[in-house]
Design an enzyme around this catalytic site. Structure first.
Site, PDB file in Angstrom:
ATOM      1  N   GLU A  43       0.741  -0.969  -0.405  1.00 30.23           N
ATOM      2  CA  GLU A  43      -0.020  -0.141   0.131  1.00 30.23           C
ATOM      3  C   GLU A  43       0.772   1.274   0.026  1.00 30.23           C
ATOM      4  OE1 GLU A  43      -4.255   1.005   2.270  1.00 30.23           O
ATOM      5  OE2 GLU A  43      -2.846   0.050   3.431  1.00 30.23           O
ATOM      6  N   ASP A  44       2.345   1.305   0.849  1.00 31.78           N
ATOM      7  CA  ASP A  44       2.820   2.273   0.679  1.00 31.78           C
ATOM      8  C   ASP A  44       3.918   2.737   0.183  1.00 31.78           C
ATOM      9  OD1 ASP A  44       0.973   3.457   2.867  1.00 31.78           O
ATOM     10  OD2 ASP A  44       1.492   2.857   5.003  1.00 31.78           O
TER      11      ASP A  44
END
Length: 191
Positions: free
Chosen positions: A72-73
């Site tokens: 996600e990051d």
């Protein structure tokens, strides 16, 4: 990192080396990212992995805890995780990512909340360790909630009470349920 290393000291040398490889990858992947309090972002996934180790998690669960925010990051992708750590770890990381994306933020109607719960249980059905990793993630986040703006603290605490505390209860994790309740009630008393 020292806390995590101590928590996995009972693992054999090969397992410890795999965890260290995950730590190195997470440090590199989260380079230049910070948490709300200004600390390096990687402190969060390492704390999550430490919690999982304290709970007696196996090596794949702990590695997935170290890497749980990378899809996600960061620019890291699922194939890289699969290649480096195997299918079990990549499936766990993918499951936690799906679990995170199915959160309750902005869910107003009962039908949408029910649909979100259905998606969460679908993810958990494949491997309960996904829920365990997400609970450890939530635990570290609720322990560090004071760095968030007040309105976000209240929303986060309410979600912890209504979803994660109940999930912990149904998984028989009563000490965790109590900690969620105590920490959340501090931030929801004005609601």
């Amino acid at each position: 990192v020292q806390h995590l290393r101590a928590a996995i000291s009972h693992f054999d040398t090969e397992e410890q080396a795999r965890v260290q490889q995950a730590i190195d990858l997470a440090v590199h992947a989260h380079d230049r990212q910070s948490r709300a309090d200004g600390s390096p972002y990687v402190t969060h996934p390492l704390a999550v992995a430490g919690i999982l180790a304290e709970w007696g998690g196996d090596v794949d669960t702990i590695i997935a805890g170290v890497l749980h925010d990378t899809l996600e990051d960061t620019t890291l992708d699922l194939q890289e995780i699969d290649h480096a750590f195997g299918k079990d770890v990549s499936l766990l990381v993918e499951g936690v990512t799906k679990f995170t994306k199915a959160d309750f933020a902005g869910e107003d109607s009962l039908d949408r909340k029910i649909e979100t719960l259905r998606r969460l249980f679908e993810v958990m059905r494949s491997d309960t360790r996904v829920a365990i990793i997400k609970l450890a993630d939530r635990l570290h986040n609720i322990r560090t909630i004071d760095t968030l703006p007040e309105e976000r603290q209240q929303r986060f605490a309410l979600e912890t009470l209504t979803v994660y505390s109940r999930l912990a209860f149904h998984l028989g994790m009563n000490q965790l349920r109590r900690e969620f309740a105590e920490r959340s009630e501090e931030h929801t008393s004005e609601l």
